[in-house]
Design a protein around this motif. Structure first.
Motif, PDB file in Angstrom:
ATOM      1  N   LEU A  36       1.098  -1.501   0.131  1.00 39.68           N
ATOM      2  CA  LEU A  36       0.007   0.077   0.280  1.00 39.68           C
ATOM      3  C   LEU A  36       1.411   1.623  -0.086  1.00 39.68           C
ATOM      4  O   LEU A  36       1.460   1.507   0.447  1.00 39.68           O
ATOM      5  N   CYS A  84      -3.971   6.230  -2.663  1.00 37.18           N
ATOM      6  CA  CYS A  84      -3.026   4.992  -1.977  1.00 37.18           C
ATOM      7  C   CYS A  84      -3.659   3.689  -3.198  1.00 37.18           C
ATOM      8  O   CYS A  84      -4.356   3.604  -3.532  1.00 37.18           O
ATOM      9  N   ALA A 110      -2.618   0.163  -4.489  1.00 36.35           N
ATOM     10  CA  ALA A 110      -2.595  -0.935  -3.768  1.00 36.35           C
ATOM     11  C   ALA A 110      -2.462  -1.747  -4.760  1.00 36.35           C
ATOM     12  O   ALA A 110      -2.455  -1.851  -5.698  1.00 36.35           O
ATOM     13  N   GLY A 135      -0.603   1.619   5.234  1.00 33.09           N
ATOM     14  CA  GLY A 135       0.807   1.660   3.721  1.00 33.09           C
ATOM     15  C   GLY A 135       2.245   2.719   5.142  1.00 33.09           C
ATOM     16  O   GLY A 135       1.770   2.009   6.282  1.00 33.09           O
TER      17      GLY A 135
END
Length: 116
Positions: A4, A22, A24, A107
């Protein structure tokens, strides 16, 4: 390997806006509930917002309702946080998290600084 990766943070003046992303990879993104958290210096990490795996349901920290908007693009495995009317107290490291069952991934965070 789950990754992430947050981006979009930076320095902004009070009243300004930022959009965090973000990205992924390594997981079935559309099956995961996603969240944004933040941690200010000397404070505990706190929840900013959640979004259901489908994107059909969201919830926010009461203090942030109306200023922040969480969204997701399952086709591109990306989570967003639109932040408007930013205040100095919004200064923090912002983290995205993916959760499904007992599994949670984080993350590395992106710094947001609100200052004139």
């Amino acid at each position: 390997q789950v990754q992430l990766v947050e981006s979009g943070g930076g320095l902004v003046q009070p009243g300004g806006s930022l959009r965090l992303s973000c990205a992924a990879s390594g997981l079935a993104f559309s099956r995961y509930a996603m969240s944004w958290y933040r941690q200010a210096p000397g404070k505990e990490r706190e929840l900013v917002a959640n979004i259901h795996s489908s994107g059909g349901s969201t919830n926010y920290a009461d203090s942030l309702k109306g200023r922040f908007t969480i969204s997701r693009d399952n086709a591109n495995n990306t989570l967003y946080l639109q932040m408007n009317s930013l205040k100095p107290e919004d200064t923090a490291v912002y983290y995205c998290a993916a959760r499904r069952g007992l599994s949670t991934y984080w993350g590395q965070g992106t710094q947001v600084t609100v200052s004139s």
